[in-house]
Write a protein that holds these residues in place. Structure first.
Motif, PDB file in Angstrom:
ATOM      1  N   VAL B 122       3.700 -13.685  -0.470  1.00 43.95           N
ATOM      2  CA  VAL B 122       2.900 -14.089   0.696  1.00 43.95           C
ATOM      3  C   VAL B 122       1.432 -13.756   0.436  1.00 43.95           C
ATOM      4  O   VAL B 122       1.131 -12.926  -0.425  1.00 43.95           O
ATOM      5  N   PRO B 123       0.521 -14.369   1.195  1.00 47.28           N
ATOM      6  CA  PRO B 123      -0.887 -13.994   1.044  1.00 47.28           C
ATOM      7  C   PRO B 123      -1.114 -12.525   1.405  1.00 47.28           C
ATOM      8  O   PRO B 123      -0.482 -12.002   2.332  1.00 47.28           O
ATOM      9  N   ILE B 124      -1.994 -11.895   0.658  1.00 46.21           N
ATOM     10  CA  ILE B 124      -2.421 -10.520   0.959  1.00 46.21           C
ATOM     11  C   ILE B 124      -3.925 -10.551   1.262  1.00 46.21           C
ATOM     12  O   ILE B 124      -4.722 -11.060   0.487  1.00 46.21           O
ATOM     13  N   VAL B 125      -4.282 -10.026   2.424  1.00 50.56           N
ATOM     14  CA  VAL B 125      -5.684 -10.034   2.837  1.00 50.56           C
ATOM     15  C   VAL B 125      -6.082  -8.621   3.241  1.00 50.56           C
ATOM     16  O   VAL B 125      -5.221  -7.773   3.466  1.00 50.56           O
ATOM     17  N   THR B 126      -7.373  -8.373   3.342  1.00 52.90           N
ATOM     18  CA  THR B 126      -7.812  -7.078   3.849  1.00 52.90           C
ATOM     19  C   THR B 126      -8.015  -7.167   5.358  1.00 52.90           C
ATOM     20  O   THR B 126      -8.456  -8.196   5.887  1.00 52.90           O
ATOM     21  N   LEU B 127      -7.631  -6.082   6.049  1.00 56.38           N
ATOM     22  CA  LEU B 127      -7.973  -5.933   7.464  1.00 56.38           C
ATOM     23  C   LEU B 127      -8.556  -4.527   7.556  1.00 56.38           C
ATOM     24  O   LEU B 127      -7.922  -3.593   8.021  1.00 56.38           O
ATOM     25  N   LEU B 150     -10.791 -10.223   5.073  1.00 56.87           N
ATOM     26  CA  LEU B 150     -10.939 -10.444   6.515  1.00 56.87           C
ATOM     27  C   LEU B 150     -11.269  -9.100   7.172  1.00 56.87           C
ATOM     28  O   LEU B 150     -11.910  -8.265   6.576  1.00 56.87           O
ATOM     29  N   GLY B 151     -10.851  -8.905   8.406  1.00 55.59           N
ATOM     30  CA  GLY B 151     -11.086  -7.632   9.082  1.00 55.59           C
ATOM     31  C   GLY B 151     -12.400  -7.602   9.842  1.00 55.59           C
ATOM     32  O   GLY B 151     -12.820  -8.601  10.435  1.00 55.59           O
ATOM     33  N   ALA B 152     -13.063  -6.429   9.793  1.00 52.82           N
ATOM     34  CA  ALA B 152     -14.199  -6.160  10.687  1.00 52.82           C
ATOM     35  C   ALA B 152     -15.305  -7.216  10.612  1.00 52.82           C
ATOM     36  O   ALA B 152     -15.739  -7.741  11.637  1.00 52.82           O
ATOM     37  N   ASP B 163      -9.103  -6.873  19.392  1.00 52.90           N
ATOM     38  CA  ASP B 163      -9.514  -8.184  18.902  1.00 52.90           C
ATOM     39  C   ASP B 163      -9.770  -8.212  17.391  1.00 52.90           C
ATOM     40  O   ASP B 163      -9.865  -9.290  16.810  1.00 52.90           O
ATOM     41  N   SER B 164      -9.881  -7.051  16.760  1.00 53.29           N
ATOM     42  CA  SER B 164      -9.999  -7.069  15.295  1.00 53.29           C
ATOM     43  C   SER B 164      -8.671  -7.520  14.682  1.00 53.29           C
ATOM     44  O   SER B 164      -8.658  -8.257  13.690  1.00 53.29           O
ATOM     45  N   TYR B 165      -7.563  -7.130  15.288  1.00 48.54           N
ATOM     46  CA  TYR B 165      -6.240  -7.543  14.791  1.00 48.54           C
ATOM     47  C   TYR B 165      -5.947  -8.993  15.197  1.00 48.54           C
ATOM     48  O   TYR B 165      -5.516  -9.817  14.381  1.00 48.54           O
ATOM     49  N   LEU B 189      -1.923   1.680  12.835  1.00 44.84           N
ATOM     50  CA  LEU B 189      -0.660   0.960  13.050  1.00 44.84           C
ATOM     51  C   LEU B 189      -0.320   0.883  14.540  1.00 44.84           C
ATOM     52  O   LEU B 189       0.180  -0.152  15.013  1.00 44.84           O
ATOM     53  N   ALA B 190      -0.602   1.951  15.271  1.00 40.44           N
ATOM     54  CA  ALA B 190      -0.305   1.945  16.713  1.00 40.44           C
ATOM     55  C   ALA B 190      -1.123   0.865  17.418  1.00 40.44           C
ATOM     56  O   ALA B 190      -0.611   0.141  18.282  1.00 40.44           O
ATOM     57  N   ALA B 191      -2.384   0.735  17.034  1.00 36.59           N
ATOM     58  CA  ALA B 191      -3.244  -0.287  17.650  1.00 36.59           C
ATOM     59  C   ALA B 191      -2.790  -1.684  17.240  1.00 36.59           C
ATOM     60  O   ALA B 191      -2.799  -2.618  18.052  1.00 36.59           O
TER      61      ALA B 191
END
Lengths: 237, 237
Positions: B122-127, B150-152, B163-165, B189-191
């Motif tokens: 699968v694609p792997i991206v940064t968050l 991706l991410g911030a 909204d970042s997620y 992870l909780a967020a």
């Protein structure tokens, strides 16, 4: 000449062959809906022809930035109606799939090798009007080794507006004059040069199936000029 | 369990070892300015400690989104002043270079192999809260094969704001429930879970040099849990 710090690539036409790819996916679709009378290459040209007017709605501010995946689906519906085909009779799944043909384009034969060679020297990023998900899906399928996917969605601005080029340099944290646009389109390069970028032209005589490019009159003496991306790698490094 | 469509990675601490990397680059700097009395690992911890308050200015809306490269340089100045060192006496070039130590972090030993394995599926991206130029420079140096950064910066919003997620899933064109955050931090992870994402915890007991993580109390039963990214690849696929 100063060597660019980052190379930013136009994608459709410069790195991938949109005309053959769209025709390849349109052919079975047109056959299925009983419209084998339509030439799939002409269909591709017509679809591509609706691309600029759709983006122009966003550039002009009449519409907020809208991803190319969405514009491609809308212009597909438009094109079908123009040929007397009712999109509602076909169904969203089939149309969504055909609109994603823009994610499944094949690279020109020199592209992957050329990008790999360039990437060994400097970062290679996209400065395309393709949205991030589209460009990422295409890269995974075609093996295009981008360091980052920038351009229209990263800046929220479609080329050839000046801030799409300047915003890309800004994200990279470099001066516009350290960024070089690589493109097969003189109009794109002219706008990049006007924004202060370096320019590299790659000739793609088959982009329109051998027909003259619509922006041939915008030609200037660009900083680099090559017939292939591998050739460009040999010129710069 | 449904297999995620895309894996989005936290980077600092999860993929790369920031503490050792910052200490490695801080040590010669501190020696040069005659402050060999300061422990470079403590210096790294203190610098990292200024990271959340700096981002909080942006999260709260008191300051517009500002790239982490810039925040890192500002918090470096802050930290030096706290130790009675005048940044103006050192000069911008040397300080800019040290602030870019965050671009030169080494991956944990399993990270590159694990990412390559996951990317085959699968694609792997940064968050990550790292900005695009920082994350791209780090990836080139460390050989991290991201499909997209991706991410911030892509969303203009720092984690752990919801909204970042959600914005990252939206850019990818997938439902939040098809996106899985991979992180070594229970708070992140909780967020992500609260925003509807899947969650994968990777244990990094040496992130704080063996000390307890500040967010250890946020632990939940995550969708996946592994000791390494290679181990995670074995669990999911």
């Amino acid at each position: 000449m100063t060597v660019p710090k980052v190379l930013a690539f136009d994608v459709f036409g410069t790195v991938v062959d949109w005309r053959s790819g769209i025709a390849r996916d349109a052919a079975p679709f047109l056959a299925e809906i009983g419209r084998g009378d339509l030439d799939p290459h002409v269909f591709a040209d017509e679809w591509r022809g609706l691309y600029q007017p759709a983006m122009e709605e966003c550039r002009s501010g009449r519409r907020p930035y809208t991803r190319l995946d969405i514009l491609n689906r809308e212009t597909l519906d438009q094109l079908l109606r123009r040929h007397g085909i009712d999109p509602a009779a076909i169904g969203d799944d089939r149309l969504d799939d055909l609109a994603f043909a823009w994610r499944r384009l094949d690279p020109w034969p020199d592209a992957v090798e050329g990008l790999v060679r360039l990437k060994a020297h400097v970062p290679i990023v996209t400065l395309s009007n393709g949205n991030i998900a589209l460009t990422m899906a295409m890269a995974r399928r075609a093996g295009l080794p981008w360091d980052a996917i920038l351009g229209a969605e990263a800046t929220g601005i479609y080329k050839p507006l000046r801030d799409s080029y300047l915003g890309t340099a800004d994200i990279l944290g470099i001066a516009p004059s350290d960024l070089c646009l690589v493109a097969a389109h003189h109009s794109d390069l002219a706008a990049a040069r006007a924004a202060g970028l370096m320019t590299a032209y790659v000739d793609r005589p088959m982009e329109y199936g051998g027909a003259r490019a619509p922006d041939a009159d915008f030609e200037q003496s660009w900083d680099y000029r090559a017939d292939t991306i591998t050739g460009l790698a040999g010129l710069i490094f």
